[in-house]
Design a protein around this motif. Structure first.
Motif, PDB file in Angstrom:
ATOM      1  N   GLU A  95       0.756  -1.368   0.087  1.00 36.88           N
ATOM      2  CA  GLU A  95      -0.249  -0.208   0.277  1.00 36.88           C
ATOM      3  C   GLU A  95       1.106   1.661   0.087  1.00 36.88           C
ATOM      4  N   TYR A  96       0.720   1.891  -0.609  1.00 38.76           N
ATOM      5  CA  TYR A  96       1.088   3.731  -0.774  1.00 38.76           C
ATOM      6  C   TYR A  96       0.905   4.398  -0.808  1.00 38.76           C
ATOM      7  N   ARG A  97       1.127   4.961   0.011  1.00 37.81           N
ATOM      8  CA  ARG A  97       0.754   6.113   1.184  1.00 37.81           C
ATOM      9  C   ARG A  97       1.046   7.372   1.153  1.00 37.81           C
ATOM     10  N   ASN A  98       0.536   8.688   0.688  1.00 43.39           N
ATOM     11  CA  ASN A  98       1.802  10.124   0.212  1.00 43.39           C
ATOM     12  C   ASN A  98       1.730  10.951   1.746  1.00 43.39           C
ATOM     13  N   LEU A  99       2.716  11.184   1.910  1.00 46.61           N
ATOM     14  CA  LEU A  99       2.731  11.734   3.377  1.00 46.61           C
ATOM     15  C   LEU A  99       3.336  13.314   2.984  1.00 46.61           C
ATOM     16  N   VAL A 100       2.512  14.004   2.350  1.00 50.78           N
ATOM     17  CA  VAL A 100       3.146  15.253   1.729  1.00 50.78           C
ATOM     18  C   VAL A 100       3.907  16.609   3.056  1.00 50.78           C
ATOM     19  N   ARG A 101       5.313  16.627   2.435  1.00 49.34           N
ATOM     20  CA  ARG A 101       5.589  17.704   3.220  1.00 49.34           C
ATOM     21  C   ARG A 101       6.044  18.756   2.524  1.00 49.34           C
ATOM     22  N   ASP A 102       5.914  19.551   1.146  1.00 46.06           N
ATOM     23  CA  ASP A 102       5.991  20.481   1.173  1.00 46.06           C
ATOM     24  C   ASP A 102       5.609  21.014  -0.468  1.00 46.06           C
ATOM     25  N   PRO A 103       5.261  22.197  -0.893  1.00 42.62           N
ATOM     26  CA  PRO A 103       4.952  22.174  -2.430  1.00 42.62           C
ATOM     27  C   PRO A 103       5.585  21.918  -3.963  1.00 42.62           C
ATOM     28  N   SER A 148       8.366  32.655  -6.302  1.00 42.17           N
ATOM     29  CA  SER A 148       7.326  31.799  -7.266  1.00 42.17           C
ATOM     30  C   SER A 148       6.429  30.634  -6.625  1.00 42.17           C
ATOM     31  N   TRP A 149       6.795  29.439  -6.155  1.00 38.00           N
ATOM     32  CA  TRP A 149       6.412  28.509  -6.135  1.00 38.00           C
ATOM     33  C   TRP A 149       5.030  28.226  -4.481  1.00 38.00           C
ATOM     34  N   TYR A 150       5.036  30.005  -4.414  1.00 39.08           N
ATOM     35  CA  TYR A 150       4.117  29.672  -2.880  1.00 39.08           C
ATOM     36  C   TYR A 150       3.012  31.286  -3.433  1.00 39.08           C
ATOM     37  N   VAL A 151       3.559  31.590  -4.159  1.00 33.12           N
ATOM     38  CA  VAL A 151       2.331  32.433  -5.087  1.00 33.12           C
ATOM     39  C   VAL A 151       1.148  32.225  -5.747  1.00 33.12           C
ATOM     40  N   GLY A 152       0.533  32.514  -5.022  1.00 33.62           N
ATOM     41  CA  GLY A 152      -1.661  31.945  -6.675  1.00 33.62           C
ATOM     42  C   GLY A 152      -1.767  30.787  -5.809  1.00 33.62           C
ATOM     43  N   THR A 153      -2.785  30.060  -6.666  1.00 36.60           N
ATOM     44  CA  THR A 153      -3.786  29.298  -6.571  1.00 36.60           C
ATOM     45  C   THR A 153      -2.673  28.125  -6.305  1.00 36.60           C
ATOM     46  N   GLU A 154      -3.451  26.530  -5.330  1.00 28.90           N
ATOM     47  CA  GLU A 154      -2.205  26.038  -5.352  1.00 28.90           C
ATOM     48  C   GLU A 154      -2.505  25.053  -6.371  1.00 28.90           C
ATOM     49  N   SER A 155      -3.279  25.673  -7.421  1.00 31.74           N
ATOM     50  CA  SER A 155      -3.196  24.767  -9.372  1.00 31.74           C
ATOM     51  C   SER A 155      -1.978  25.485 -10.166  1.00 31.74           C
ATOM     52  N   GLU A 156      -2.527  26.826  -9.665  1.00 28.00           N
ATOM     53  CA  GLU A 156      -0.807  27.155 -10.145  1.00 28.00           C
ATOM     54  C   GLU A 156       0.120  26.920  -9.800  1.00 28.00           C
ATOM     55  N   ARG A 157      -0.001  27.088  -8.870  1.00 37.38           N
ATOM     56  CA  ARG A 157       1.577  27.154  -8.001  1.00 37.38           C
ATOM     57  C   ARG A 157       2.226  25.528  -8.556  1.00 37.38           C
ATOM     58  N   ALA A 158       1.454  24.877  -8.500  1.00 36.11           N
ATOM     59  CA  ALA A 158       1.657  23.446  -9.118  1.00 36.11           C
ATOM     60  C   ALA A 158       2.624  23.484 -10.301  1.00 36.11           C
ATOM     61  N   ARG A 159       1.707  24.355 -11.170  1.00 39.00           N
ATOM     62  CA  ARG A 159       2.268  24.449 -12.606  1.00 39.00           C
ATOM     63  C   ARG A 159       3.587  25.176 -12.783  1.00 39.00           C
ATOM     64  N   ALA A 183      -5.814  19.191 -15.298  1.00 42.76           N
ATOM     65  CA  ALA A 183      -6.391  18.867 -14.759  1.00 42.76           C
ATOM     66  C   ALA A 183      -6.269  17.954 -13.630  1.00 42.76           C
ATOM     67  N   CYS A 184      -5.342  17.547 -13.790  1.00 42.74           N
ATOM     68  CA  CYS A 184      -4.508  16.383 -12.128  1.00 42.74           C
ATOM     69  C   CYS A 184      -4.584  17.864 -11.535  1.00 42.74           C
ATOM     70  N   PHE A 185      -3.478  18.892 -11.289  1.00 39.58           N
ATOM     71  CA  PHE A 185      -3.614  19.657 -10.525  1.00 39.58           C
ATOM     72  C   PHE A 185      -4.831  20.684 -10.287  1.00 39.58           C
ATOM     73  N   ASP A 186      -5.016  20.535 -11.181  1.00 39.86           N
ATOM     74  CA  ASP A 186      -6.739  21.361 -10.772  1.00 39.86           C
ATOM     75  C   ASP A 186      -7.887  20.234  -9.930  1.00 39.86           C
ATOM     76  N   SER A 187      -7.113  18.580  -9.605  1.00 40.65           N
ATOM     77  CA  SER A 187      -8.647  18.104  -8.721  1.00 40.65           C
ATOM     78  C   SER A 187      -8.120  18.278  -7.569  1.00 40.65           C
ATOM     79  N   GLU A 188      -9.518  18.637  -7.321  1.00 38.97           N
ATOM     80  CA  GLU A 188      -9.806  19.146  -5.349  1.00 38.97           C
ATOM     81  C   GLU A 188      -9.826  17.532  -4.514  1.00 38.97           C
ATOM     82  N   VAL A 189     -10.407  17.287  -5.416  1.00 34.25           N
ATOM     83  CA  VAL A 189     -10.801  15.371  -5.049  1.00 34.25           C
ATOM     84  C   VAL A 189      -9.371  14.665  -4.834  1.00 34.25           C
ATOM     85  N   THR A 190      -8.329  14.785  -5.431  1.00 39.23           N
ATOM     86  CA  THR A 190      -7.486  14.147  -4.940  1.00 39.23           C
ATOM     87  C   THR A 190      -6.509  14.905  -4.272  1.00 39.23           C
ATOM     88  N   ARG A 191      -6.810  16.299  -4.115  1.00 44.02           N
ATOM     89  CA  ARG A 191      -6.010  17.478  -2.999  1.00 44.02           C
ATOM     90  C   ARG A 191      -6.264  16.654  -1.754  1.00 44.02           C
TER      91      ARG A 191
END
Length: 239
Positions: A95-103, A148-159, A183-191
Motif C-alpha cells: 500500500e502506497y501512502r503519501n505524506l506530503v511535506r512541501d509544495p 514564486s512557488w508560494y504565490v497564487g492558487t495551489e493549481s497555479e503553484r503546481a504548474r 486537470a490533475c493539478f486542479d483536482s480537489e478530490v486528489t488534493r
C-alpha cells in the motif's frame, strides 16, 4: 456395396492420424499463466493505492514523500525486487501512502496520480527514478524562483513548480498532455485524498519521517530495501 480403394483408405487414415495429432497438441498445450498479482490494483477508503493479492499473508505499507531522498533510494533499489519476488507471487500486498511535506512534493504527488490507479505505479517509479535530476534543480533554485512557488492558487503553484523543476517535462515524455496535467493539478478530490493520508500518517500512525514502513500493522524502524526484505522474509516465515 461400393469398394474403397487402398489409396482412399490410406488417405483417410492419414487424415485421421493428423486430426488425432492435432487434438493431442491442443490437449498438451500448457494453460495460460495466471496474471501477475502486481496487475491487481485497488484504491483504499483513504485514497491510497494498493497493489497485489488482497489475501496475501503480509501487508506492507509505505509512507513516502517525493522530495525525500531516502524514499527515492528505496524506490530505486526496491521497486523491482519487491514486485517480482513478493507482490507478483501473491506473498505481499503493498500500500502506497503519501505524506506530503512541501509544495514540490505535492506537485509530484498530483502528477503521479494522473491516470488513476492503473497508471500510478509506473508514474511513481518514473518520478523516483528521475529524482536525482529534478530534485537537484529544486535544491539549486534561486530564492526568487522558490518564492514564486508560494504565490497564487495551489493549481497555479503546481504548474509553476512542474515547469521549473522538469517534472512537467518528465510527464510529457510519458505521454501526458499539458491539459491532462492541468486537470490533475486542479483536482480537489486528489488534493483532499493527499491531505487526508498525510494527516492519518502524522496523527493516527505517528509518522515522524519518511520513508516509514509498517508490516502487518507494526512499524518497522528500517528504511533501506535490504532491511525491509529481511523483515518481509521474517513476516512470511512467521505467518
Amino acid at each position: 456395396m461400393p469398394k474403397i480403394s487402398g489409396r482412399t483408405l490410406s488417405r483417410r487414415t492419414a487424415i485421421g492420424a493428423l486430426s488425432i495429432a492435432a487434438l493431442s497438441l491442443v490437449a498438451a498445450a500448457p494453460a495460460a499463466p495466471a496474471p501477475a498479482w502486481s496487475s491487481k490494483i485497488s484504491t483504499s477508503a483513504i485514497g491510497a493505492y494498493i497493489v497485489g493479492n488482497p489475501a496475501a499473508k503480509v501487508r506492507l505499507v509505505e509512507y513516502f514523500s517525493y522530495t525525500c531522498s531516502h524514499c527515492g533510494e528505496f524506490a530505486r533499489d526496491g521497486d523491482v525486487p519487491l514486485k517480482t519476488q513478493y507482490i507478483d507471487k501473491g506473498l505481499v500486498v503493498f500500500e502506497y501512502r503519501n505524506l506530503v511535506r512541501d509544495p514540490v512534493d505535492l506537485t509530484a504527488a498530483l502528477l503521479a496520480r494522473c491516470g488513476g490507479a492503473k497508471a500510478f505505479a509506473a508514474n511513481h517509479h518514473a518520478i523516483f527514478m528521475a529524482q536525482p535530476v529534478w530534485l537537484a534543480k529544486v535544491q539549486k533554485a534561486p530564492e526568487a524562483m522558490v518564492k514564486s512557488w508560494y504565490v497564487g492558487t495551489e493549481s497555479e503553484r503546481a504548474r509553476k513548480i512542474a515547469a521549473d523543476t522538469g517534472l512537467g517535462a518528465l510527464m510529457s515524455k510519458r505521454g501526458y498532455t499539458q491539459a491532462q496535467m492541468n486537470a490533475c493539478f486542479d483536482s480537489e478530490v486528489t488534493r483532499a485524498e493527499l491531505e487526508g493520508m498525510t494527516n492519518i500518517g502524522l496523527g493516527a500512525d505517528h509518522v515522524r519521517g519518511t520513508p516509514a514502513f509498517f508490516i502487518n500493522g507494526r512499524h518497522v524502524d528500517v528504511t533501506v530495501w535490504s532491511a525491509i526484505k529481511t523483515q518481509l522474509d521474517a513476516a512470511l516465515k512467521a505467518s
